[in-house]
Design an enzyme around this catalytic site. Structure first.
Site, mmCIF file in Angstrom:
data_model
loop_
_atom_site.group_PDB
_atom_site.id
_atom_site.type_symbol
_atom_site.label_atom_id
_atom_site.label_comp_id
_atom_site.label_asym_id
_atom_site.label_seq_id
_atom_site.Cartn_x
_atom_site.Cartn_y
_atom_site.Cartn_z
ATOM 1 N N GLU A 81 -23.914 -56.311 34.653
ATOM 2 C CA GLU A 81 -22.449 -56.252 34.650
ATOM 3 C C GLU A 81 -21.933 -56.159 36.090
ATOM 4 O O GLU A 81 -22.305 -55.261 36.827
ATOM 5 C CB GLU A 81 -21.968 -55.037 33.849
ATOM 6 C CG GLU A 81 -20.482 -55.058 33.609
ATOM 7 C CD GLU A 81 -19.986 -53.876 32.780
ATOM 8 O OE1 GLU A 81 -20.432 -52.748 33.024
ATOM 9 O OE2 GLU A 81 -19.142 -54.102 31.891
ATOM 10 N N LYS A 91 -11.106 -35.242 30.737
ATOM 11 C CA LYS A 91 -11.278 -35.531 32.165
ATOM 12 C C LYS A 91 -11.073 -37.021 32.403
ATOM 13 O O LYS A 91 -11.907 -37.848 32.063
ATOM 14 C CB LYS A 91 -12.657 -35.133 32.693
ATOM 15 C CG LYS A 91 -12.658 -35.149 34.221
ATOM 16 C CD LYS A 91 -14.022 -35.264 34.845
ATOM 17 C CE LYS A 91 -14.462 -36.684 35.094
ATOM 18 N NZ LYS A 91 -13.622 -37.512 35.988
#
Ligand code: UN1
Length: 498
Positions: free
Chosen positions: A380, A174
């Site tokens: 992040e 996927k």
């Protein structure tokens, strides 16, 4: 008219069973590129079924023959490199030279893993009795679920698909929902190279398809690269089902620059590592840890070079910084620049959107006066934002480097060999660079990180095989009789007595 991107199941290109679709958008022009199959549990089921059908034959194809198909994959990727790179730039925005590099990583990996077809080394060791032989073999696992992000739409899938294939597994893949077309063209290469139908299947879609894949009882291993948030969910769900998981998640990578560094070299590497791929690499440099003496000059050089960066649509060869991948990513950067401002950082350059009518662009941004405990120094951002932290010594630099929840890549610039080797010893990241930016890992070495970056697994190199193989230990007794050790063991286990 936007084209249609379909699933690839059992060697056929098929629409999602429910007929649902979503759109993929060029982040530089905001034009719709394609309409894409939105898969549900049913589609994942069909893909796993196709993989299950293909697996028994594929695992028995001799590994050197499997390797030949991988060599063919490498050759086709070489032939199609330019087209694949252009599709990638259109779909996710990285500049064309970087998109070529992305495809090149897959080419390198295909040659490397093709070679594994003639190795896949196990080992033998001495055994305790005469006329007995022991060996440990790598065996295939079965059906592998692969979930990848959009930022390296060919390289990262290749790091998973190629080792999984050479080991004799079948795959349901996927890809990231921002790069379905690139993924479909990549998958086409495998069919064209002669991979039997059903060995590699692709289901497009978002959370629902991913969840179905992770939860599917027919899938034994999940290899995931993406956000920490999703990765932790994948790990938790897979643990309940007793699956093996390989996780590659976030980074908060730093370049350390000591007073004795080559300043020109350091400045170039920082710019490239921080703003290349618009900061959207898990290996991107998002912190600069700089020693006080060199700091003023280095900052001058960085501001100057940042000012000169050309921002725009990466199909233009002269453009150096492309857009963020989508609106959500852009908004995340805007949010974090707000957080930085609230935390009191000094915005040296950037801090806003450029003057372009279209596209999810953000100006490369330098934050000065950052302290290690600020959110912008620990979380992040995944965009073109570099936080500059001043330190007094190598020891302090190492402590700041290691003091974040992630541990993927780090780097030090110094001309002092003693300092360099101390850094190699003490930096606690999975990848360490000396006099080179934090990006650019090569496929023949283990890739991955410590702490919150992963779960201790590594991709690339021969270590990549660990995720996609089971060890099988084999004992062959050729004595033709029940040997003493066996009786002793039986006695222990079965209470036979001596
Ligand atoms: C990633 O950012 O997800 O080391 C992968 C590099 C590349 C791969 C990065 N070879 O920058």
């Amino acid at each position: 008219m936007a084209e249609m991107v379909r699933n690839f199941i059992g060697g056929e290109w098929v629409e999602a069973r429910g007929g649902d679709t979503f759109e993929t958008i060029n982040p530089a022009t905001e034009e719709v590129i394609a309409s894409v199959a939105r898969s549900t549990r049913e589609d994942v089921d069909a893909a796993v079924k196709a993989a299950k059908q293909a697996y028994p034959n594929w695992r028995l194809v001799p590994a050197p023959r499997r390797g030949e198909i991988l060599y063919r994959v490498a050759q086709l990727l070489q032939e199609r490199k330019e087209n694949l790179a252009r599709t990638m730039t259109q779909e996710m925005g990285k500049v064309i030279s970087e998109a070529r590099g992305d495809v090149q990583e897959a080419i390198d990996m295909a040659f490397f893993m093709g070679g594994e077809g003639r190795r896949l080394l196990g080992y033998t060791a001495p055994v305790e009795m005469p006329n007995k032989f022991g060996m440990a073999l790598r065996d295939s696992v079965g059906i592998i679920g692969i979930i990848t992000p959009w930022n390296f739409p060919i390289a990262v899938p290749s790091w998973k698909i190629l080792p999984a294939l050479i080991a004799g597994n079948a795959i349901v893949f996927k890809p990231g929902e921002d790069t379905p077309r690139t993924a479909a063209e990549f998958a086409r290469v495998f069919g064209d190279a002669g991979l039997p139908p059903g060995v590699l299947n692709v289901v497009h879609g978002a959370g629902e398809a991913g969840e179905a894949l992770v939860s599917h009882p027919g899938v034994r291993v999940i290899s995931f690269t993406g956000s920490t948030q999703t990765g932790v969910k994948v790990y938790t769900r897979a643990a309940e089902l007793g699956k093996k998981v390989c996780l590659e998640m976030g980074g908060k990578n730093a370049i350390i620059v000591l007073d004795d560094a080559n300043i020109e070299l350091a400045a170039k590497a920082i710019i490239w590592s921080a703003f290349g791929t618009t900061g959207q690499r898990c290996t991107a440099t998002s912190r600069l840890i700089v020693q006080s003496g060199i700091r003023p000059k280095l900052i001058d050089a960085l501001v100057e070079q940042t000012r000169q960066l050309k921002i725009g649509y990466g199909i233009d060869e002269s453009v150096q910084v492309g857009p963020l991948v989508n609106r959500k990513a852009l908004e995340k950067v805007e949010y974090y620049v707000g957080v930085g401002r609230d935390e009191g950082v000094d915005v040296l350059i950037g801090g806003g959107r450029p003057n372009l009518d279209k596209g999810y662009f953000y100006l490369p941004t330098l934050f000065d006066g950052v302290s290690p405990d600020m959110r912008v120094a620990k979380e992040e951002i995944f965009g073109p934002v570099l936080s500059i932290i001043e330190v007094k010594s190598l020891e302090e630099a190492v402590e700041v480097n290691n003091g974040v929840p992630y541990g993927l890549s780090s780097s030090i610039f110094t001309e002092n060999v003693n300092a360099a080797f101390r850094a190699i010893r003490d930096l606690t990241t999975g990848i360490v660079y000396i006099n080179h930016g934090t990006t650019g890992a090569e496929i023949q070495f283990p890739f991955g990180g410590t702490r919150g970056t992963g779960n201790g697994m590594r991709e690339a190199g021969q270590t990549a095989l660990d995720a996609f193989t089971e060890w099988k230990s084999v004992y062959v007794d050729y004595s033709g009789r029940l040997q003493r050790a066996q009786i002793d063991n039986d006695a222990v286990l079965g209470g036979l007595g001596n």
